[in-house]
Design an enzyme around this catalytic site. Structure first.
Site, PDB file in Angstrom:
ATOM      1  N   TYR A  13      36.665  33.430  52.793  1.00 23.13           N
ATOM      2  CA  TYR A  13      36.273  34.800  53.178  1.00 23.13           C
ATOM      3  C   TYR A  13      35.228  34.756  54.300  1.00 23.13           C
ATOM      4  CZ  TYR A  13      38.304  36.012  48.596  1.00 23.13           C
ATOM      5  OH  TYR A  13      39.118  36.142  47.494  1.00 23.13           O
ATOM      6  N   HIS A  16      40.718  27.933  44.556  1.00 22.33           N
ATOM      7  CA  HIS A  16      41.241  29.198  45.083  1.00 22.33           C
ATOM      8  C   HIS A  16      42.755  29.349  44.855  1.00 22.33           C
ATOM      9  CE1 HIS A  16      40.247  32.375  48.382  1.00 22.33           C
ATOM     10  NE2 HIS A  16      41.155  32.847  47.545  1.00 22.33           N
TER      11      HIS A  16
HETATM   12  P1  NAP Z   1      41.039  46.092  45.870  1.00 22.00           P
HETATM   13  O1  NAP Z   1      39.686  45.854  45.320  1.00 22.00           O
HETATM   14  O2  NAP Z   1      42.178  46.334  44.946  1.00 22.00           O
HETATM   15  O3  NAP Z   1      41.019  47.326  46.887  1.00 22.00           O
HETATM   16  C1  NAP Z   1      40.088  47.419  47.918  1.00 22.00           C
HETATM   17  C2  NAP Z   1      40.438  48.664  48.759  1.00 22.00           C
HETATM   18  O4  NAP Z   1      40.325  49.840  47.950  1.00 22.00           O
HETATM   19  C3  NAP Z   1      39.503  48.850  49.928  1.00 22.00           C
HETATM   20  O5  NAP Z   1      40.294  49.336  50.993  1.00 22.00           O
HETATM   21  C4  NAP Z   1      38.531  49.923  49.444  1.00 22.00           C
HETATM   22  O6  NAP Z   1      38.066  50.687  50.540  1.00 22.00           O
HETATM   23  C5  NAP Z   1      39.419  50.754  48.527  1.00 22.00           C
HETATM   24  N1  NAP Z   1      38.660  51.390  47.445  1.00 22.00           N
HETATM   25  C6  NAP Z   1      37.757  50.793  46.629  1.00 22.00           C
HETATM   26  N2  NAP Z   1      37.259  51.670  45.744  1.00 22.00           N
HETATM   27  C7  NAP Z   1      37.873  52.855  45.995  1.00 22.00           C
HETATM   28  C8  NAP Z   1      37.774  54.135  45.420  1.00 22.00           C
HETATM   29  N3  NAP Z   1      36.936  54.384  44.397  1.00 22.00           N
HETATM   30  N4  NAP Z   1      38.551  55.132  45.945  1.00 22.00           N
HETATM   31  C9  NAP Z   1      39.390  54.903  46.964  1.00 22.00           C
HETATM   32  N5  NAP Z   1      39.531  53.694  47.554  1.00 22.00           N
HETATM   33  C10 NAP Z   1      38.769  52.686  47.065  1.00 22.00           C
HETATM   34  O7  NAP Z   1      41.503  44.899  46.839  1.00 22.00           O
HETATM   35  P2  NAP Z   1      40.935  43.471  47.292  1.00 22.00           P
HETATM   36  O8  NAP Z   1      39.698  43.598  48.102  1.00 22.00           O
HETATM   37  O9  NAP Z   1      42.108  42.755  47.873  1.00 22.00           O
HETATM   38  O10 NAP Z   1      40.598  42.732  45.914  1.00 22.00           O
HETATM   39  C11 NAP Z   1      39.307  42.716  45.337  1.00 22.00           C
HETATM   40  C12 NAP Z   1      38.679  41.344  45.468  1.00 22.00           C
HETATM   41  O11 NAP Z   1      39.501  40.343  44.840  1.00 22.00           O
HETATM   42  C13 NAP Z   1      38.573  40.808  46.910  1.00 22.00           C
HETATM   43  O12 NAP Z   1      37.560  41.473  47.641  1.00 22.00           O
HETATM   44  C14 NAP Z   1      38.330  39.365  46.655  1.00 22.00           C
HETATM   45  O13 NAP Z   1      36.968  39.151  46.292  1.00 22.00           O
HETATM   46  C15 NAP Z   1      39.271  39.087  45.471  1.00 22.00           C
HETATM   47  N6  NAP Z   1      40.594  38.514  45.853  1.00 22.00           N
HETATM   48  C16 NAP Z   1      40.894  37.250  45.413  1.00 22.00           C
HETATM   49  C17 NAP Z   1      42.118  36.678  45.724  1.00 22.00           C
HETATM   50  C18 NAP Z   1      42.436  35.287  45.228  1.00 22.00           C
HETATM   51  O14 NAP Z   1      43.428  34.700  45.682  1.00 22.00           O
HETATM   52  N7  NAP Z   1      41.670  34.739  44.325  1.00 22.00           N
HETATM   53  C19 NAP Z   1      43.072  37.391  46.502  1.00 22.00           C
HETATM   54  C20 NAP Z   1      42.740  38.687  46.928  1.00 22.00           C
HETATM   55  C21 NAP Z   1      41.509  39.247  46.586  1.00 22.00           C
HETATM   56  P3  NAP Z   1      36.505  50.774  51.012  1.00 22.00           P
HETATM   57  O15 NAP Z   1      35.962  49.375  51.047  1.00 22.00           O
HETATM   58  O16 NAP Z   1      36.617  51.400  52.356  1.00 22.00           O
HETATM   59  O17 NAP Z   1      35.804  51.661  50.012  1.00 22.00           O
END
Ligand code: NAP
Length: 276
Positions: free
Chosen positions: A51, A108
């Site tokens: 990241y 990861h």
């Molecule tokens: P997510 O948390 O499912 O969604 C994030 C998106 O949703 C952003 O665009 C955010 O926008 C929006 N959002 C958040 N809260 C909201 C709300 N209350 N209302 C409306 N929209 C909202 O997706 P993600 O970031 O992919 O996943 C979360 C975390 O998982 C990552 O940040 C990372 O740390 C981890 N991850 C790990 C892996 C792995 O392989 N281990 C893969 C993918 C992700 P804003 O920021 O503009 O509010």
């Protein structure tokens, strides 16, 4: 500030039932978003070498003034699998974080064609023995990969962080985790927003409880025994996302939400998808 309840991991670590994702949070703006999340009650932070924001996460932890209350996660990237490579990777992560301990250290992606995740995990166990790492776990592991890791190292990962949201509820893998005492962590718990938050079934349940669709989805995760790590750069959404412990979904509501199942959204099958 919301108080997020905790569970105890298989190694005794006290672990939040909901955490904060940091993918794409970078630079001073990113640091400020992470500081804001901590101020809003988040105690579990999810980062990774890939990241490219370990510096920002470490800086936010220092600014918060409550380092000891936080669980800082980072992850070994695919290109650094192997015993010596992992020891080196951990030291480089500690340096970038500016911390003396990684509280939760994950592999990861398993990258089965490389076949070095067992020695990677052995190195993480050694780092744990030295106190450089708190809990050791994995991400994107299948049941067969977890079984092999446990059989060959004698250590059960504390956590498996996997894709999970109502479109991909992971029922079978969660049952396996429960049988082995592995905590499920849900990545992309909101399905990266997508159309999930406008699903009729979720809107109806949200209206019945007087909460938002996002809160329904995050409560679904926690009631299924997984720790979701929603990412938001927006303080008001950070508060909304953490404030999900004041209502309970019924079994019928949980089942209706899981009924949205359609499979993985981004083709991340750990048997075939590899990340370096
Ligand atoms: P997510 O948390 O499912 O969604 C994030 C998106 O949703 C952003 O665009 C955010 O926008 C929006 N959002 C958040 N809260 C909201 C709300 N209350 N209302 C409306 N929209 C909202 O997706 P993600 O970031 O992919 O996943 C979360 C975390 O998982 C990552 O940040 C990372 O740390 C981890 N991850 C790990 C892996 C792995 O392989 N281990 C893969 C993918 C992700 P804003 O920021 O503009 O509010």
């Amino acid at each position: 500030m919301v108080t997020i309840p905790t569970v105890t991991l298989n190694d005794g670590t006290v672990f939040p039932q909901l955490g904060f994702g940091t993918y794409k949070l970078q630079g001073e703006e990113g640091t400020q978003a992470i500081v804001s999340a901590i101020e809003n009650g988040y105690r579990l932070l999810d980062s990774a070498v890939n990241y490219e924001n370990e510096r920002e996460v470490g800086e936010a932890v220092r600014r918060s003034g409550i380092r000891d209350q936080l669980i800082v996660t980072t992850k070994v990237p695919g290109r650094e699998h192997g015993y010596e490579e992992t020891i080196h990777s951990a030291h480089a992560s500690l340096e970038r974080l500016g911390l003396n301990r990684i509280d939760l250290y994950l592999i990861h992606w398993p990258n089965p064609s490389v076949d070095r995740y067992v020695e990677t995990f052995r190195a993480m166990i050694a780092l744990q023995g030295e106190g450089k790492v708190g809990a050791v776990g994995v991400s994107n592991f299948t049941e067969a990969m977890l079984t092999r890791l446990i059989d060959e190292t004698g250590v059960t990962p504390a956590v498996n962080q996997v894709e999970m949201h109502p479109y991909f509820p992971q029922a079978k893998l969660r049952a396996f985790h429960a049988s082995r005492g592995i905590r499920t962590e849900s990545w992309s718990p909101l399905a990266r927003r997508s159309e999930l938050l406008s699903e009729q079934v979720i809107a109806g349940i949200a209206a019945a409880h007087g909460v938002t669709p996002t809160q329904v989805v995050l409560r679904w995760h926690t009631q299924l025994g997984s720790t979701p790590i929603p990412k938001s750069a927006t303080p008001a959404r950070q508060v909304e996302n953490a404030d999900v412990f004041g209502f309970l979904l019924t079994d019928a509501e949980l089942a209706a939400i899981s009924g949205l199942e359609r499979g993985r959204l981004w083709g991340g099958d750990p048997e075939t998808h590899e990340e370096m």
